[in-house]
Design a protein around this motif. Sequence first.
Motif, mmCIF file in Angstrom:
data_model
loop_
_atom_site.group_PDB
_atom_site.id
_atom_site.type_symbol
_atom_site.label_atom_id
_atom_site.label_comp_id
_atom_site.label_asym_id
_atom_site.label_seq_id
_atom_site.Cartn_x
_atom_site.Cartn_y
_atom_site.Cartn_z
ATOM 1 N N HIS A 92 0.855 -1.205 0.028
ATOM 2 C CA HIS A 92 -0.080 0.011 0.076
ATOM 3 C C HIS A 92 0.874 1.390 -0.172
ATOM 4 O O HIS A 92 0.155 2.429 -0.149
ATOM 5 C CB HIS A 92 -0.949 0.125 1.138
ATOM 6 C CG HIS A 92 -2.015 -1.185 1.149
ATOM 7 N ND1 HIS A 92 -3.246 -0.843 0.540
ATOM 8 C CD2 HIS A 92 -2.300 -2.105 1.828
ATOM 9 C CE1 HIS A 92 -3.939 -2.155 0.591
ATOM 10 N NE2 HIS A 92 -3.350 -2.958 1.361
ATOM 11 N N ALA A 111 -5.695 -1.167 -2.420
ATOM 12 C CA ALA A 111 -6.305 0.115 -2.146
ATOM 13 C C ALA A 111 -5.588 1.213 -1.724
ATOM 14 O O ALA A 111 -4.480 1.101 -1.103
ATOM 15 C CB ALA A 111 -7.501 -0.223 -0.953
ATOM 16 N N TYR A 118 -13.230 7.287 -0.661
ATOM 17 C CA TYR A 118 -13.594 5.797 -0.519
ATOM 18 C C TYR A 118 -13.267 5.154 0.783
ATOM 19 O O TYR A 118 -14.374 4.481 1.185
ATOM 20 C CB TYR A 118 -12.436 4.762 -1.493
ATOM 21 C CG TYR A 118 -12.495 3.313 -1.483
ATOM 22 C CD1 TYR A 118 -13.354 2.850 -1.989
ATOM 23 C CD2 TYR A 118 -11.505 2.912 -0.644
ATOM 24 C CE1 TYR A 118 -13.698 1.225 -2.078
ATOM 25 C CE2 TYR A 118 -11.701 1.281 -0.825
ATOM 26 C CZ TYR A 118 -12.498 0.795 -1.142
ATOM 27 O OH TYR A 118 -12.709 -1.029 -0.955
ATOM 28 N N HIS A 126 -15.759 -3.499 8.911
ATOM 29 C CA HIS A 126 -15.115 -3.890 7.468
ATOM 30 C C HIS A 126 -13.472 -4.047 7.463
ATOM 31 O O HIS A 126 -13.081 -4.907 6.779
ATOM 32 C CB HIS A 126 -15.858 -2.968 6.454
ATOM 33 C CG HIS A 126 -15.319 -3.270 4.914
ATOM 34 N ND1 HIS A 126 -16.198 -4.483 4.225
ATOM 35 C CD2 HIS A 126 -14.395 -2.961 4.148
ATOM 36 C CE1 HIS A 126 -15.685 -4.407 3.157
ATOM 37 N NE2 HIS A 126 -14.388 -3.648 3.270
ATOM 38 N N VAL A 130 -11.164 -7.047 6.889
ATOM 39 C CA VAL A 130 -10.130 -7.177 5.708
ATOM 40 C C VAL A 130 -8.842 -7.522 6.434
ATOM 41 O O VAL A 130 -8.064 -8.245 5.698
ATOM 42 C CB VAL A 130 -10.096 -5.730 4.858
ATOM 43 C CG1 VAL A 130 -9.059 -5.970 3.622
ATOM 44 C CG2 VAL A 130 -11.490 -5.656 4.170
ATOM 45 N N GLY A 135 -8.436 -10.113 2.215
ATOM 46 C CA GLY A 135 -9.415 -9.407 1.139
ATOM 47 C C GLY A 135 -10.497 -10.324 0.540
ATOM 48 O O GLY A 135 -11.556 -9.816 0.650
ATOM 49 N N LYS A 140 -13.157 -8.980 -1.712
ATOM 50 C CA LYS A 140 -12.021 -8.260 -2.425
ATOM 51 C C LYS A 140 -11.060 -9.120 -2.923
ATOM 52 O O LYS A 140 -11.072 -10.653 -2.866
ATOM 53 C CB LYS A 140 -11.636 -7.187 -1.456
ATOM 54 C CG LYS A 140 -12.556 -6.078 -1.216
ATOM 55 C CD LYS A 140 -12.837 -5.266 -2.373
ATOM 56 C CE LYS A 140 -13.634 -3.928 -1.806
ATOM 57 N NZ LYS A 140 -13.899 -3.176 -2.914
ATOM 58 N N SER A 141 -9.825 -8.738 -3.326
ATOM 59 C CA SER A 141 -9.016 -9.690 -3.992
ATOM 60 C C SER A 141 -8.300 -10.507 -2.965
ATOM 61 O O SER A 141 -8.032 -9.930 -1.663
ATOM 62 C CB SER A 141 -7.598 -8.596 -4.379
ATOM 63 O OG SER A 141 -6.517 -9.364 -4.586
ATOM 64 N N MET A 144 -4.938 -9.736 -1.005
ATOM 65 C CA MET A 144 -4.651 -9.199 0.372
ATOM 66 C C MET A 144 -4.626 -10.117 1.295
ATOM 67 O O MET A 144 -5.339 -10.788 1.527
ATOM 68 C CB MET A 144 -6.025 -8.199 0.534
ATOM 69 C CG MET A 144 -6.261 -7.643 1.965
ATOM 70 S SD MET A 144 -4.632 -6.584 2.468
ATOM 71 C CE MET A 144 -5.014 -6.676 4.164
#
Length: 177
Positions: A92, A111, A118, A126, A130, A135, A140-141, A144
């Motif tokens: 990140h 992200a 966002y 949340h 994550v 993720g 999500k991916s 992650m």
Amino acid sequence: MRLIRWTLCAAIAGTALACGDSSQTPTAQPTPPNPPPPAEAPVPPPPPPRPAPPPAAPAPAPEPVAAADSTQGGDAVARGAAHYKMLCATCHGEDGCTPGPGAVGLNPQPAKHCDGNYMNKLSDEHIFKVIKEGGASVGKSPLMAAWGGALTDDQIRDVIAFVRSLAKPPYPGHPTT
């Protein structure tokens, strides 16, 4: 035909000469019998066991580590920044905006935690999920990673506090969604 006979005779003669005189066979020398093993001397009995040394004093207990939640004092954002730099910045980026070296070739890209438009819409729960479960746990991916094995829940909350500090526009508080 003479040439063949001559060659054959020469080959036989050469073989006979190469092998040596087979009429003399070497005589085997008798091997002397093995001498009997020396009589074993009686083995002295082992010395009596020594008494065990007294047990060592127990090591002092380690200092308890204070829980890392912001209710027990300290700066959650600073603690979270240390964990973020160690575990998150590789992908990140240290500022949460510029992808780190681990993001090269990732699709989707990690992200951007500095994107308040966002990030401010996401609940702490949340973000917690994550970080703890990865993720894929929120659709999500799957690239992650799940950090629940490396971070305690309190440390994850500290990381959330740091991530919230990166948002521009700044995070106003808990979102309603």
